[in-house]
Design an enzyme around this catalytic site. Structure first.
Site, mmCIF file in Angstrom:
data_model
loop_
_atom_site.group_PDB
_atom_site.id
_atom_site.type_symbol
_atom_site.label_atom_id
_atom_site.label_comp_id
_atom_site.label_asym_id
_atom_site.label_seq_id
_atom_site.Cartn_x
_atom_site.Cartn_y
_atom_site.Cartn_z
ATOM 1 N N GLU B 41 84.288 39.783 175.622
ATOM 2 C CA GLU B 41 83.705 39.007 174.523
ATOM 3 C C GLU B 41 82.734 37.920 175.021
ATOM 4 O O GLU B 41 83.048 37.167 175.940
ATOM 5 C CB GLU B 41 84.859 38.338 173.761
ATOM 6 C CG GLU B 41 84.448 37.520 172.564
ATOM 7 C CD GLU B 41 85.656 36.888 171.850
ATOM 8 O OE1 GLU B 41 86.751 36.845 172.449
ATOM 9 O OE2 GLU B 41 85.476 36.443 170.702
ATOM 10 N N LYS B 112 82.413 40.233 164.769
ATOM 11 C CA LYS B 112 83.830 39.862 164.759
ATOM 12 C C LYS B 112 84.247 39.419 163.354
ATOM 13 O O LYS B 112 83.520 38.663 162.700
ATOM 14 C CB LYS B 112 84.061 38.732 165.753
ATOM 15 C CG LYS B 112 85.515 38.371 166.013
ATOM 16 C CD LYS B 112 85.620 37.354 167.157
ATOM 17 C CE LYS B 112 87.051 37.054 167.553
ATOM 18 N NZ LYS B 112 87.098 36.141 168.731
ATOM 19 N N CYS B 148 88.414 40.818 170.249
ATOM 20 C CA CYS B 148 89.559 39.905 170.466
ATOM 21 C C CYS B 148 90.463 39.772 169.236
ATOM 22 O O CYS B 148 91.165 40.706 168.888
ATOM 23 C CB CYS B 148 89.055 38.565 170.963
ATOM 24 S SG CYS B 148 90.273 37.648 171.945
#
Lengths: 543, 543
Positions: B41, B112, B148
């Site tokens: 990330e 994300k 994540c």
């Protein structure tokens, strides 16, 4: 409808004091004929409560306080701010809520929709955003209840959110808007706030009752300035700045429009810093301050602010001369404390400094005098000031200004010591303006302190301008980089020398490690060092 | 499909170094036959970039780096993490993105969805959440790309979010999941992470490729531990902890299942701290450390960790005896540096301390010896250590442990000095365990240092137990309050003495002002002091 605006000063986590204050304010508003009393955001627990909000036990205390306040209500409706538990298992555990209390109980709960998570704000850290929209109906009127940021996504060039809660609420045809706020001061905030409130009444064409808190909570200083604005965008009531106040007003009946209060930047910074110092001491339970008085302008201004905040009898100035101190530094300092009728001590750092020089001699050998010896002087001063603090229970006031803090022109554990940084968000050029403001009626700060060239006096004939550009230039570059988030290309386009700009930005970035250990800074600008500016210490960007 | 997991160490804002490292890793993966290379990330700019992300100029540098990396791609597909601009005027200005690069350009961008905003994470401060769900199609396979936190809202008792992105993506029938992470170490993190990965493959019944970064960024230490987990929840590949590694694996063809690596708590804390020290120095561009060696266990453990991280030739120990120092403190310290073959100096603080006593005599008068004099000793030590630091370019290592930091048992500007706090997230009882671990093969830390009663040696016959409960008890109360967020009622229910618990919680809350000025702390627990724990300084809750 008769509405009371309760603009008060709360203490984070002090449920007992906050509850008592709220209940007293309800009684006061009732005696003035209010039908509704509006308090500010999260007033029950204080704002910002930060990670106390992660403690279920803390939330339980807030619930108890709400019940106690609710039990004290009767005919008069009350809107208070408090954290409430999210009953849904999914999402964050809390809502940031406005609770309508009346007839001894909680009538309805409204949740905050827009959760500011930028600069000094961390609300999405704790709260789930609201997604259902209802009005409060009271005595035949329909009221749109909003919380702080909820009304700030209107009229922006670059909206932070994809929704505006009032766009939903207006469909339910409210008669007016109420906003419970905890909106901290900065020297541009009053203007910004009036712009936002105006954008709301212009868009929704109904009046707005805006209630903000006052008081400082460490870095954050709340200025109040609660207002009632009519549907034409005119201010009908304006509560004072930096003072507690309860005002009752009649909404829906045209009242006298008052002139828009324009706030002078330096005057308001001055008032904010005085309140910031006063609340830091009172909320920690301390009375007395100590500071090092160097003969320079920063410590002179801090002393004047401290005397105004705490009283001349509660501030001790310590003069800490060394072999490099000039006579005018001592004379000017003595003239200042005489003007203020406050007390002082003179403590030479020479014996301690000499002892350190002797101690380090076997290790330093013949290496030339440099920043190590300069810092030894500054740290000897810090040590003596902290000795006064520890022995007598004073809090040490830090005197570093924002320009110095930005470029790291100061000694960590030396002149960077202190419980609170009074001028850490005030550029050097603004410190001069504060000094002029303090002298507006009479010469409190001796003229010589204002006019002499700034010096740290850590080696013979040292001047700030030996290592830094003139503050007029430096402060413009710093403002462009820190407040305006300009890149190096944009700052160069302003016309500054390239090597100079590179040096300054590099100094700012290379000194994050130092600022990390600085005291909390009283925030008066839209971008202060501290909780509102979170920078990597080991970042490589721009050096 | 042949997939490379690139588990690397990045430097925040160092676009040049990060870009070079990524391009080299692509070439290495290509030479190993990879069809897809997965990075972690925000690898392009480094994680966490914090408020650098507020600078458009910083984002422009990231864009340039992306273009450069894209230009270096060919047949092999690449997934990198970077911030990208939100084209919509509404909402936050950025997305936290995974970019699919191939054939010289950006093929597709994934955003994300779940933005961690708690503890050390501030992602909603910068990023707009994703709301559209698409797969990556490559060489006949469909891949669900997640970042994540996106996979962390599965299998929780108290879900933090109201959605799970994979619930949307699974409808598009992906063959496997990929997750680009920047997930910091704590001593419970490996277990938590395996639980979450397992919950995902069990729920979605497809394999998961998980790539984490390694390396420290000031407080945060990333441990890597990237894995490939098959649809049965078995680990097929496990990359090493705390080390860079590029591994190519064949997804979709059953390979050997490896035994689940269980991590020993103290061993992993030790490895994390060594990496934390090493990266703090290397990323700031420093080589040499100095520390004060007291004869106690904390400084002994810090010295051992520093020698392992930086090499024995790069660590200077300074012994700083006073009239209150015992002979065994000096003897034990000398034995330790001899064992480590590292260098030391002995510098008495007595002359400086005497000079301060003389200096303060006219002001202190006949007031009894108290914390003021104790702090003068500690601050004289701090001053001498900083003199070494300033003259020779060492970074001072702070040796405060978490138990002391919690209750404020330490001197601000004295033993609380330092560039980085090595043990600030390690309770005293854990420091003993670290010492035993360091001595696992031979006695490095002299036995006497481990067995003698802890003392600050700031007055005759002082012991920590004079002012603090035994560490076995203290650490349990601290853990309950700090890590477990227990209220006083719950802590009392654990069976501790009420007066003691009240005293301890009060000490923790009353010392926020001191910790505010402490150095950054290497984080090894789920709740460390610093950026992950944001407490009011003037809060009244629990004293």
């Amino acid at each position: 409808m008769q509405i009371a605006l309760a603009q008060l000063n709360y203490h984070v986590g002090n449920f007992e004091a906050n509850t008592k204050k709220i209940i007293q304010a309800i009684a006061a508003a009732e005696s003035k004929g209010a039908e509704l009393v509006v308090f500010s955001e999260l007033c029950v627990c204080g704002y910002p409560a930060r990670d106390f909000l992660n403690y279920p036990h803390f939330i339980k205390q807030a619930e108890n306080a709400i019940q106690k306040i609710a039990a004290a209500t009767n005919e008069v409706a009350v809107l208070i701010g408090a954290p409430v538990v999210n009953p849904d298992i999914e999402g964050k555990d809390l809502f940031n809520a406005a609770l309508w209390l009346q007839h001894g109980k909680v009538q309805k709960v409204f949740h905050k929709t827009l959760l500011p998570t930028y600069d000094v704000f961390d609300e999405y850290r704790y709260f789930e955003p609201n997604s259902k929209f209802e009005l409060m109906e009271l005595n035949g009127k329909k009221i749109a209840v909003t919380i702080c940021e909820d009304i700030w996504n209107v009229g922006n060039e670059n909206p932070l959110y994809t929704i505006s809660p009032m766009d939903e609420l207006i469909k339910l045809q409210p008669d007016f808007m109420v906003n419970l706020s905890a909106s901290p001061f900065s020297y541009v905030q009053h203007e910004e706030r009036m712009k936002v409130l105006k954008a709301n009444v212009e868009r929704y064409k109904i009046p707005l009752v805006y209630v903000n808190q006052i008081g400082a909570q460490t870095e954050l200083i709340f200025d109040g300035g609660s207002v009632v604005m009519n549907e034409a965008g005119e201010v009908e009531k304006q509560l004072p700045f930096f003072e507690e106040s309860i005002v009752v007003t009649d909404i829906g009946h045209r009242s006298l429009v008052i002139s828009h209060q324009s706030s002078d930047t330096i005057q308001s910074i001055h008032a904010a810093l005085v309140l910031g110092i006063r609340d830091y001491f009172s909320k920690l339970g301390f009375q007395k301050a100590v500071l090092g008085l160097s003969g320079g302008i920063d410590s002179a201004v801090v002393l004047c602010l401290a005397v105004e905040a705490l009283g001349k009898e509660n501030v001790l100035s310590v003069l800490l001369p060394s072999e490099y101190s000039s006579q005018h530094s001592i004379d000017d300092s003595l003239a200042l404390v005489k003007n203020l009728q406050s007390s002082h001590e003179i403590v030479s750092i020479q014996p301690a400094y000499q002892a350190f020089l002797e101690t380090m001699k076997p290790h330093f050998g013949n290496l030339p005098f440099n920043v190590a010896e300069e810092n030894m002087q500054s740290r000897s001063r810090g040590l003596i000031l902290m000795a006064f603090s520890n022995k007598f229970g004073y809090i040490l006031l830090n005197t570093t200004n924002k320009s110095e803090a930005a470029v790291g022109y100061g000694t960590l554990y030396g002149d960077m010591c202190g419980g609170i940084s009074v001028l850490g968000d005030v550029y050097k050029t603004q410190v001069y303006q504060l000094a002029e403001y303090i002298n507006r009626n009479a010469e409190i700060i001796p003229h010589n302190i204002i006019t002499k060239p700034p010096s740290a006096e850590l080696r013979p004939n040292q001047k700030d301008s030996d290592s830094l550009p003139e503050y007029e230039v430096l402060d413009k570059i710093l403002h462009a980089y820190i407040e305006a988030h300009k890149g190096i290309d944009e700052i160069l386009a302003m016309g500054f020398d390239e090597a100079l700009v590179q040096k300054v930005l590099r100094m700012v970035n290379m000194n994050e490690w130092k600022r990390f250990q600085a005291p909390p800074v009283l925030r008066v600008s839209p971008k202060s060092f501290g909780i509102g500016r979170r920078m990597p210490i080991e970042g490589k960007y721009l050096g």
